[in-house]
Design an enzyme around this catalytic site. Structure first.
Site, PDB file in Angstrom:
ATOM      1  N   HIS A 183     -17.568 -42.699  47.129  1.00  0.00           N
ATOM      2  CA  HIS A 183     -17.151 -42.193  48.034  1.00  0.00           C
ATOM      3  C   HIS A 183     -17.641 -40.515  48.037  1.00  0.00           C
ATOM      4  O   HIS A 183     -17.366 -39.665  47.328  1.00  0.00           O
ATOM      5  CB  HIS A 183     -15.490 -42.005  48.167  1.00  0.00           C
ATOM      6  CG  HIS A 183     -14.935 -41.272  49.135  1.00  0.00           C
ATOM      7  ND1 HIS A 183     -14.153 -40.318  49.025  1.00  0.00           N
ATOM      8  CD2 HIS A 183     -14.838 -41.351  50.657  1.00  0.00           C
ATOM      9  CE1 HIS A 183     -13.588 -39.671  50.051  1.00  0.00           C
ATOM     10  NE2 HIS A 183     -14.058 -40.342  51.110  1.00  0.00           N
ATOM     11  N   HIS A 192     -18.998 -33.024  54.817  1.00  0.00           N
ATOM     12  CA  HIS A 192     -17.775 -33.727  55.159  1.00  0.00           C
ATOM     13  C   HIS A 192     -17.032 -33.125  56.369  1.00  0.00           C
ATOM     14  O   HIS A 192     -16.990 -33.692  57.501  1.00  0.00           O
ATOM     15  CB  HIS A 192     -16.771 -33.873  54.195  1.00  0.00           C
ATOM     16  CG  HIS A 192     -15.717 -34.690  54.398  1.00  0.00           C
ATOM     17  ND1 HIS A 192     -14.506 -33.862  55.091  1.00  0.00           N
ATOM     18  CD2 HIS A 192     -15.364 -35.959  54.573  1.00  0.00           C
ATOM     19  CE1 HIS A 192     -13.441 -34.715  55.552  1.00  0.00           C
ATOM     20  NE2 HIS A 192     -13.967 -36.103  54.876  1.00  0.00           N
TER      21      HIS A 192
END
Ligand code: G3P
Ligand code: MG
Length: 244
Positions: free
Chosen positions: A6, A48
């Site tokens: 991730h 992100h």
């Protein structure tokens, strides 16, 4: 069950950097999940948040800077001085790293929830085709319209609906739109919800799986991939399971 890192190996290295990506490959992950935005001059960049503030030494919106300007920031927040300077990667730089790694999977999360970034799906699709790695890509987004745009552009590329809520019969919903996978938040996966999804032949890739107990629980539920910050840990647990 696949072991997907991730934001790269983000448990030990600055998230969504080339360092975190190369360390995930070294740790033996089966693939990487990463987050995509568009710079003001239309480059696909990996970060992100919509804002630079949390993960870099910059301030303000990613979308307000050109790619060259974004390259001036250090994305090592939380690790200042530990691993040197780590720039915000482009999707092209990332593909150059992983395209030669045989069988390596990439889950591209389109961060189109707040900024829609018109044309981002076309740009991602074109770059996947340029590198010839369509069979190793999963495109996902919390913006399901964005997922459907990607699916329409390239029906052969596997797509997934991201969700952090409790959807009733997520499998039926996903099948209805011709999408192959769901990416539910781990807390919403129970025997019931996993069974509802699998009854429709839909794949389950879940996040964020950071403990051995959760890897074990989700393996028992029969999910297809765990997406987590510690690919070394997940690999060890999955190997133990396969010995039993
Ligand atoms: O794609 C799985 C996961 O990354 C979704 O949430 O906020 O970590 O991008 P987030
Ligand atoms: Mg993500």
């Amino acid at each position: 069950m696949l072991n997907i890192a991730h934001r790269g190996f983000s448990g030990k290295y600055p998230e969504n950097t080339m360092l975190a990506f190369s360390k995930a490959v070294e740790a033996g992950a089966d693939g990487i999940e990463l987050d995509i935005h568009l710079s003001s001059d239309g480059e696909l960049v990996i970060i992100h948040d919509e804002l630079l503030d949390r993960t870099t030494d910059g301030k303000g919106a990613v979308a307000d800077y050109t790619c060259a300007e974004l390259k001036g920031f250090d994305a090592s927040a939380g690790y200042a001085g530990v691993y040197g300077v780590n720039r915000i990667p482009t999707l092209r730089e990332y593909f150059e790293l992983v395209a030669p790694v045989s069988g390596f999977i990439t889950n591209i999360e389109l961060k189109t929830g707040i900024n829609v970034y018109p044309g981002i799906e076309e740009k991602v699709s074109a770059m996947i085709r340029e590198f010839g790695i369509a069979d190793r890509i999963i495109i996902s987004s919390f913006n399901h319209y964005s997922v459907l745009r990607a699916k329409k552009l390239d029906p052969d590329i596997t797509c997934g609906f991201l969700c952090e809520g409790w959807i009733i019969d997520f499998g039926a919903y996903t099948e209805k739109y011709g999408v192959e996978c769901v990416h539910p938040m781990r807390q919403t996966l129970t025997e019931q919800t996993a069974a509802e999804i699998k009854a429709h032949g839909i794949g389950i890739n879940t996040w964020t799986i950071n403990t051995p107990d959760e890897v074990l629980r989700l393996a028992e539920l029969g999910v297809d991939a765990v997406i987590g910050n510690y690919p070394d840990m997940a690999k060890a647990v999955i190997e133990e399971i396969s010995k039993k």
